[in-house]
Structures are given as structure tokens and as C-alpha cells.
Design an enzyme around this catalytic site. Sequence first.
Site, PDB file in Angstrom:
ATOM      1  CG  HIS A  45      -2.006  -1.044   1.113  1.00 52.84           C
ATOM      2  ND1 HIS A  45      -2.999  -1.184   2.036  1.00 52.84           N
ATOM      3  CD2 HIS A  45      -2.251  -1.989   0.167  1.00 52.84           C
ATOM      4  CE1 HIS A  45      -3.817  -2.161   1.679  1.00 52.84           C
ATOM      5  NE2 HIS A  45      -3.370  -2.676   0.548  1.00 52.84           N
ATOM      6  CD  GLU A  47      -1.694   3.857   3.520  1.00 53.55           C
ATOM      7  OE1 GLU A  47      -1.339   3.234   2.498  1.00 53.55           O
ATOM      8  OE2 GLU A  47      -2.850   3.841   3.955  1.00 53.55           O
ATOM      9  CB  CYS A  70      -6.657  -0.877   5.238  1.00 57.36           C
ATOM     10  SG  CYS A  70      -4.961  -1.435   5.223  1.00 57.36           S
ATOM     11  CB  ALA A 149     -20.268   7.770 -31.527  1.00 54.20           C
ATOM     12  CB  SER A 163     -24.134   3.908 -36.671  1.00 51.76           C
ATOM     13  OG  SER A 163     -23.426   2.701 -36.620  1.00 51.76           O
ATOM     14  CD1 TRP A 165     -16.081   5.590 -39.864  1.00 50.33           C
ATOM     15  CD2 TRP A 165     -16.796   4.782 -37.919  1.00 50.33           C
ATOM     16  NE1 TRP A 165     -15.561   4.335 -39.713  1.00 50.33           N
ATOM     17  CE2 TRP A 165     -15.990   3.822 -38.522  1.00 50.33           C
ATOM     18  CE3 TRP A 165     -17.362   4.505 -36.660  1.00 50.33           C
ATOM     19  CZ2 TRP A 165     -15.737   2.578 -37.933  1.00 50.33           C
ATOM     20  CZ3 TRP A 165     -17.093   3.270 -36.093  1.00 50.33           C
ATOM     21  CH2 TRP A 165     -16.293   2.330 -36.729  1.00 50.33           C
ATOM     22  CG  ASP A 195     -23.113  -1.194 -35.386  1.00 50.56           C
ATOM     23  OD1 ASP A 195     -23.954  -1.185 -36.300  1.00 50.56           O
ATOM     24  OD2 ASP A 195     -23.016  -0.299 -34.528  1.00 50.56           O
ATOM     25  CG  LEU A 199     -17.378  -5.694 -28.709  1.00 51.68           C
ATOM     26  CD1 LEU A 199     -18.216  -6.823 -28.111  1.00 51.68           C
ATOM     27  CD2 LEU A 199     -18.045  -4.360 -28.429  1.00 51.68           C
ATOM     28  NE  ARG A 202      -9.706  -2.491 -34.338  1.00 53.46           N
ATOM     29  CZ  ARG A 202     -10.982  -2.401 -33.967  1.00 53.46           C
ATOM     30  NH1 ARG A 202     -11.433  -3.155 -32.971  1.00 53.46           N
ATOM     31  NH2 ARG A 202     -11.806  -1.575 -34.569  1.00 53.46           N
TER      32      ARG A 202
HETATM   33  N1  LIG Z   1     -23.462   5.480 -32.427  1.00 53.08           N
HETATM   34  C1  LIG Z   1     -23.225   4.629 -31.462  1.00 53.08           C
HETATM   35  O1  LIG Z   1     -22.452   4.905 -30.536  1.00 53.08           O
HETATM   36  C2  LIG Z   1     -23.879   3.277 -31.477  1.00 53.08           C
HETATM   37  C3  LIG Z   1     -23.479   2.319 -30.506  1.00 53.08           C
HETATM   38  C4  LIG Z   1     -24.123   1.088 -30.513  1.00 53.08           C
HETATM   39  C5  LIG Z   1     -25.141   0.840 -31.425  1.00 53.08           C
HETATM   40  N2  LIG Z   1     -25.488   1.777 -32.339  1.00 53.08           N
HETATM   41  C6  LIG Z   1     -26.579   1.510 -33.292  1.00 53.08           C
HETATM   42  O2  LIG Z   1     -27.691   1.041 -32.559  1.00 53.08           O
HETATM   43  C7  LIG Z   1     -28.415   0.106 -33.350  1.00 53.08           C
HETATM   44  C8  LIG Z   1     -28.661  -1.178 -32.569  1.00 53.08           C
HETATM   45  O3  LIG Z   1     -29.395  -0.878 -31.412  1.00 53.08           O
HETATM   46  P1  LIG Z   1     -30.632  -1.754 -30.978  1.00 53.08           P
HETATM   47  O4  LIG Z   1     -31.401  -0.914 -30.027  1.00 53.08           O
HETATM   48  O5  LIG Z   1     -31.317  -2.282 -32.169  1.00 53.08           O
HETATM   49  O6  LIG Z   1     -29.960  -2.993 -30.285  1.00 53.08           O
HETATM   50  P2  LIG Z   1     -29.199  -3.259 -28.892  1.00 53.08           P
HETATM   51  O7  LIG Z   1     -29.625  -2.291 -27.859  1.00 53.08           O
HETATM   52  O8  LIG Z   1     -27.755  -3.407 -29.190  1.00 53.08           O
HETATM   53  O9  LIG Z   1     -29.741  -4.713 -28.526  1.00 53.08           O
HETATM   54  C9  LIG Z   1     -31.082  -4.839 -28.150  1.00 53.08           C
HETATM   55  C10 LIG Z   1     -31.454  -6.294 -28.032  1.00 53.08           C
HETATM   56  O10 LIG Z   1     -30.757  -6.892 -26.943  1.00 53.08           O
HETATM   57  C11 LIG Z   1     -31.521  -7.969 -26.482  1.00 53.08           C
HETATM   58  N3  LIG Z   1     -31.588  -7.892 -25.008  1.00 53.08           N
HETATM   59  C12 LIG Z   1     -30.997  -8.784 -24.157  1.00 53.08           C
HETATM   60  N4  LIG Z   1     -31.244  -8.469 -22.902  1.00 53.08           N
HETATM   61  C13 LIG Z   1     -31.999  -7.366 -22.903  1.00 53.08           C
HETATM   62  C14 LIG Z   1     -32.577  -6.594 -21.875  1.00 53.08           C
HETATM   63  N5  LIG Z   1     -32.434  -6.903 -20.583  1.00 53.08           N
HETATM   64  N6  LIG Z   1     -33.310  -5.508 -22.217  1.00 53.08           N
HETATM   65  C15 LIG Z   1     -33.468  -5.188 -23.505  1.00 53.08           C
HETATM   66  N7  LIG Z   1     -32.938  -5.897 -24.539  1.00 53.08           N
HETATM   67  C16 LIG Z   1     -32.214  -6.976 -24.245  1.00 53.08           C
HETATM   68  C17 LIG Z   1     -32.888  -7.860 -27.129  1.00 53.08           C
HETATM   69  O11 LIG Z   1     -32.921  -8.848 -28.146  1.00 53.08           O
HETATM   70  P3  LIG Z   1     -34.281  -9.472 -28.740  1.00 53.08           P
HETATM   71  O12 LIG Z   1     -35.064  -8.353 -29.354  1.00 53.08           O
HETATM   72  O13 LIG Z   1     -33.803 -10.474 -29.731  1.00 53.08           O
HETATM   73  O14 LIG Z   1     -35.026 -10.092 -27.599  1.00 53.08           O
HETATM   74  C18 LIG Z   1     -32.892  -6.467 -27.702  1.00 53.08           C
HETATM   75  O15 LIG Z   1     -33.683  -6.301 -28.854  1.00 53.08           O
HETATM   76  C19 LIG Z   1     -27.597  -0.108 -34.613  1.00 53.08           C
HETATM   77  O16 LIG Z   1     -28.152   0.659 -35.659  1.00 53.08           O
HETATM   78  C20 LIG Z   1     -26.245   0.411 -34.233  1.00 53.08           C
HETATM   79  O17 LIG Z   1     -25.550   0.872 -35.357  1.00 53.08           O
HETATM   80  C21 LIG Z   1     -24.881   2.979 -32.384  1.00 53.08           C
END
Ligand SMILES: NC(=O)c1ccc[n+]([C@@H]2O[C@H](COP(=O)([O-])OP(=O)(O)OC[C@H]3O[C@@H](n4cnc5c(N)ncnc54)[C@H](OP(=O)(O)O)[C@@H]3O)[C@@H](O)[C@H]2O)c1
Length: 362
Positions: A45, A47, A70, A149, A163, A165, A195, A199, A202
Site C-alpha cells: 500500500h 503508506e 486500512c 457516439a 452509424s 461514422w 455493427d 470490442l 486497437r
Molecule cells: N453510435 C453509437 O455509438 C452506437 C453504438 C451502438 C449501437 N449503435 C446503433 O444502434 C443500433 C442497434 O441498437 P438496438 O437498439 O437495435 O440494439 P441493442 O440495444 O444493441 O440490442 C437490443 C437487443 O438486446 C436484447 N436484449 C438482451 N437483454 C436485454 C434486456 N435486458 N433488455 C433489452 N434488450 C435486451 C434484445 O434482443 P431481442 O429483441 O432479440 O429479444 C434487444 O432487442 C444499430 O443501428 C447500431 O448501429 C450505435
Amino acid sequence: MRRAIELAAKAYQQTDPNPMVGAVLVKADGRILSEGYHQAAGLPHAEVIALQPFSEVPADAVLVVTLEPCAHHGRTPPCTDLIIRKKVRQLVIGCVDPNPRVAGAGIRRLRAHGVQVQVGVCEEACRNLNRVFNKHIVSHLPYVTLKAAVSLDGKIAMPGGESRWITGELARQRGHQLRSQHQAIAVGSGTLNSDNPRLNDRVSPQPRQPVRVVFAGSSALDLQSWFVRENTGRRILLAGQETPPEVLARIKTAGVEVWVDEAPKPRIGWGLARLYQEGLCSLLLEGGATLTAAFLKEKMVDRICLFVSGKIIGRREAPTWSGELGHKVLADVSAVRFGEVESLGDDLLIHGYFQHSLIDRI
Ligand SMILES: NC(=O)c1ccc[n+]([C@@H]2O[C@H](COP(=O)([O-])OP(=O)(O)OC[C@H]3O[C@@H](n4cnc5c(N)ncnc54)[C@H](OP(=O)(O)O)[C@@H]3O)[C@@H](O)[C@H]2O)c1
């Protein structure tokens, strides 16, 4: 104390699950005698390092520490005992340790042994150093940062889903850094399918790649996605009773860990609690809007990092980063407290902190 904070921050994101802590031993005339910081869990720690050169500190020395020492045996013995043994007479502490095993016990023990203790110097800065620790040690849930974004009008994609960019190169590089700064990263199945995000980080020279997590619902998952095919590091699929068994079987075959909730869709609180049990203290949530709304409704987001571009999408049907929250009156609407704003080429990165986050209540 400012020097101690500077030292603590040298171990930024390297001390999980421990807090970042800095310590400085100063003479009454302000001269620094020694200093130290906690570098990683299992290592000494702050200290201990600052007191190491002395068998007993000079009578007028003041030990300055960002966090309450602690008083319990963890991986290392209690720092309070060392402070007493090395005859520290004056101690200045930035903030109380929210860990229920400490939470004032260190201060009480030191005062009981005649150490003069002053608490609360640069308190907010010291507390903010350890937002992740402060949250997880009390709630036993990871600290969640939502990253998106967005266009200037808050949209994350065109109505058709395009989306890439919305923001520029510098913003995207900063987004990669955020990935390394979290132990896990999550998206919903919608984002995985549309997309195909990798994840990972990079851009950082020595990235600490996060564990990749996908929340799956009732739909099929893209089996050609990076998440399924790139078999490096740990990958976890959180699923529910609605998730088709054949999807689970295919994903398992690809080497992904599959955790199935008893609810139709994986519940957010359940998923976070399981991730924490696996030692994951911080999670970067990268959308999309549907999953984000589920997190926000359950007050499971602690911080937002919104990359905002100057572009105006201007389409009502285009998804907004927060998803549909269903509020009817302003009184029900939650708000973030704005933090830092970074300028990244043509874009801004706005940090915001939710008031409901535990760290604000400590
Ligand atoms: N610009 C950015 O930063 C950014 C970032 C990420 C995504 N995007 C855009 O966002 C879009 C995708 O978003 P989205 O809303 O369609 O999908 P999402 O939020 O990525 O995924 C939603 C799906 O997750 C599943 N899910 C699992 N557990 C869940 C829970 N507890 N509550 C709700 N859903 C749950 C469901 O699948 P089921 O419907 O099969 O049950 C739901 O439809 C794309 O167009 C992507 O390009 C943009």
C-alpha cells in the site's frame, strides 16, 4: 495532498479491485521526505512505501494520504498498525474509505493511539480518484460507463441503421482507450448483429483488453461476427429463457461462456451481479439504444461518455442514444452532473455522472 493525488493517479486503472492511493511524508517546513503509491492489488500500500525508509519518522513529520488507511488484514497487514509503529504523530487524510470493512475504523484506531488525524483535505478530488472502487465495494456491482457516439441532435444511427461514422478519427481513438480502461465491455444483440463490433482496443500501446459481453434476447446471433469467431480473451453471452437453445449451443461450441438467466431476457441487475462475482469491477456499455434504455431504467449507469459530433441527423425515426425511457413528466426525468469536456478534432467528449450513483452518496 495534490502531490499524493498525482502519485495515486500514476496507477490509473491498474489497481482493480483495489483503490488508487498516494501517500507523501512531509516535514513541518513542507519538505518532502518520502512518497509512494499503490501500484497493483497484492503489492504494498502507498503508506507502506512512503514509510519504508524510516524505522521511526521524525517528530514533526506529517503523513498525507489520499484515502483512509486500512485497519483490517487483507492481502497485506493493516496500515494503521504500521503508522502507529513508525510513530507518525500527524496524519492528513483525503477521504474516508467507503469499504464497509474500513469506513472510519482506521481513523478511530489511529486516534485511539494518539495520532492527530485531519480528514477531508481535497476531499472531492480524492473521492473522484476512485469512482470505480467506491461503487463496487459498496454495491457489489461493477461501475458502468455508457459510451455512445452521437450526432448533435443525440442520434446514434440513421433510420436505416447506418452509424459509421458519426464522429471522427480522434474520437474513435479515444473510444478505444476507454475500452482498455474497463475490465469488461458489453453490447446488445442488436448492435452485435448490425455493427459487428470487435470490442477491443486497437490503439493503445499496451492495451488491457476487456472481457467481451453480449446481452442476447430472442433473436438469432450473427455466427460470423467477431464476437463469435475471434477466440481470444474471455467472451461471455448473457442469455434468457427466450434465447433459442440452438443459438446457445452454437455459441458454446465457439468457446463463449454462456450464462442463462431464469427471466425471459437476461436481467441487467442479474448480469451485473454475475460479472462482479467473476471479479469484473468496471463495465463499458456500448449500446445500442434498446439495451441502454434497459440499463438507464434500472439506474445501472454511473457515468456517460458521450462523443458528440457537429452533424445534425434531423430524422425523428433515427434512434436516440438513451432509447425510449417512457417518462411522462419532467419530474421523473433523471439528469447527469456534467464533468470534463474534451475537445477531439471536430467532436466533443462530454463526461457526465449520475446523481443516483453510489459514489455521490458516500
Ligand atoms: N453510435 C453509437 O455509438 C452506437 C453504438 C451502438 C449501437 N449503435 C446503433 O444502434 C443500433 C442497434 O441498437 P438496438 O437498439 O437495435 O440494439 P441493442 O440495444 O444493441 O440490442 C437490443 C437487443 O438486446 C436484447 N436484449 C438482451 N437483454 C436485454 C434486456 N435486458 N433488455 C433489452 N434488450 C435486451 C434484445 O434482443 P431481442 O429483441 O432479440 O429479444 C434487444 O432487442 C444499430 O443501428 C447500431 O448501429 C450505435
